[in-house]
Design a protein around this motif. Sequence first.
Motif, PDB file in Angstrom:
ATOM      1  N   SER A  50      -7.836   1.831  -3.658  1.00 34.31           N
ATOM      2  CA  SER A  50      -6.890   0.776  -3.298  1.00 34.31           C
ATOM      3  C   SER A  50      -5.450   1.259  -3.291  1.00 34.31           C
ATOM      4  O   SER A  50      -4.597   0.640  -2.654  1.00 34.31           O
ATOM      5  N   VAL A  51      -5.192   2.348  -3.973  1.00 30.40           N
ATOM      6  CA  VAL A  51      -3.842   2.910  -3.973  1.00 30.40           C
ATOM      7  C   VAL A  51      -3.943   4.409  -4.199  1.00 30.40           C
ATOM      8  O   VAL A  51      -4.794   4.874  -4.977  1.00 30.40           O
ATOM      9  N   GLU A  52      -3.140   5.158  -3.490  1.00 29.00           N
ATOM     10  CA  GLU A  52      -3.121   6.608  -3.652  1.00 29.00           C
ATOM     11  C   GLU A  52      -1.690   7.109  -3.604  1.00 29.00           C
ATOM     12  O   GLU A  52      -0.853   6.560  -2.873  1.00 29.00           O
ATOM     13  N   LYS A  53      -1.426   8.162  -4.367  1.00 32.39           N
ATOM     14  CA  LYS A  53      -0.158   8.856  -4.256  1.00 32.39           C
ATOM     15  C   LYS A  53      -0.325   9.963  -3.226  1.00 32.39           C
ATOM     16  O   LYS A  53      -1.258  10.763  -3.315  1.00 32.39           O
ATOM     17  N   VAL A  54       0.554   9.980  -2.248  1.00 33.04           N
ATOM     18  CA  VAL A  54       0.422  10.905  -1.123  1.00 33.04           C
ATOM     19  C   VAL A  54       1.682  11.757  -1.006  1.00 33.04           C
ATOM     20  O   VAL A  54       2.667  11.530  -1.716  1.00 33.04           O
ATOM     21  N   LEU A  55       1.641  12.719  -0.092  1.00 32.29           N
ATOM     22  CA  LEU A  55       2.765  13.639   0.110  1.00 32.29           C
ATOM     23  C   LEU A  55       3.216  14.259  -1.206  1.00 32.29           C
ATOM     24  O   LEU A  55       4.379  14.193  -1.593  1.00 32.29           O
ATOM     25  N   GLY A  56       2.243  14.860  -1.873  1.00 29.27           N
ATOM     26  CA  GLY A  56       2.552  15.541  -3.123  1.00 29.27           C
ATOM     27  C   GLY A  56       2.844  14.612  -4.281  1.00 29.27           C
ATOM     28  O   GLY A  56       3.404  15.043  -5.293  1.00 29.27           O
ATOM     29  N   GLY A  57       2.442  13.355  -4.147  1.00 23.02           N
ATOM     30  CA  GLY A  57       2.636  12.399  -5.232  1.00 23.02           C
ATOM     31  C   GLY A  57       3.958  11.662  -5.184  1.00 23.02           C
ATOM     32  O   GLY A  57       4.243  10.849  -6.065  1.00 23.02           O
ATOM     33  N   PHE A  58       4.758  11.905  -4.147  1.00 23.25           N
ATOM     34  CA  PHE A  58       6.071  11.265  -4.066  1.00 23.25           C
ATOM     35  C   PHE A  58       6.002   9.840  -3.518  1.00 23.25           C
ATOM     36  O   PHE A  58       6.892   9.036  -3.770  1.00 23.25           O
TER      37      PHE A  58
END
Length: 316
Positions: A80-88
């Motif tokens: 349902s939620v993810e940290k993307v682009l290296g977690g930024f």
Amino acid sequence: MENFIKLYKIKSFVFTPFENERDLEYLRSNGIVLTGNIMDADILISQNYKHLKKYFIFSLINKKFLVWTLEPRFNTSFKSVEKVLGGFIKCHFMNIYTRDVFTTGLNFHAKNISKKLAQISDDFELKNRRVVALMSYFKGIDSSPLLNNGDDIDLIKIRTKIALKGFEKDLFDIYGRGWPEGIVVENSRRGNWKDRKIEILKSYNFNLCFENTMAHNYITEKIWDSIENYCLPIYYGKGNNIYQIFPKESFIDYSNFTEPSDLFNYIENMSSSEFIERINKCISVYNKISNKGESFIWEQRKLALDKIIEKVTLIK
């Protein structure tokens, strides 16, 4: 609109709550509106992650991001939620795999179940055993796997294999886009697709009508259109909660077969009485839903809208 949560749409949302007046009014009554000004928006929404990520620069001015889609291949996130682009960047997802779009098997398609169907009479004789398949090819037998907990939940490859084997044995008629040359009767998507689909189905007694993928409550118009036109659905009933709606031994469930030849033999040996019993079970389910009326349709729809309200409020 100072007290509203404002959403900015990226790309098309046709056939979704975000382009339906009644749905938008319900969202508005719960504090959520659309805006055409991206700078004024709180949340940027898209049906496709690849379209949304182009806007991640707006995180610098505190914009939030949501992918919402009814389409199984527009987004295949299982979280349902993810940290993307290296977690930024934090991106939120609502799709058929996160289980907060299709909250029941009837959220978006109960509106299509609107007729009163007569039962098939006991003297019906099953003479036409040809199967119709109305579906686009996409990547067909080369469709890439869609893995969930190690299981491939993609159904495009399986249904394509069945259709092609049926065509080779002169048991199937295929309608749709993108197929190899010489296979389809016609590209049935041309012109008025809804009316043409009805015309086609009325000439058959069996319809291969798999969904594109296996997902909880992911049940579209395919099986209902088949029943409405007195075609016994050949459906894939594993993994989507279909038996919360249908009884056993109603539609033909391909998940009970091993190979296409098993299905072909089953249809060839089906008696008229079994066909009557199965299709009448399907018709009874259809009529039971149809008899519930407009209030039931809206209540099903609101269950999905309430999930949007819950998610958007959480994100904001």
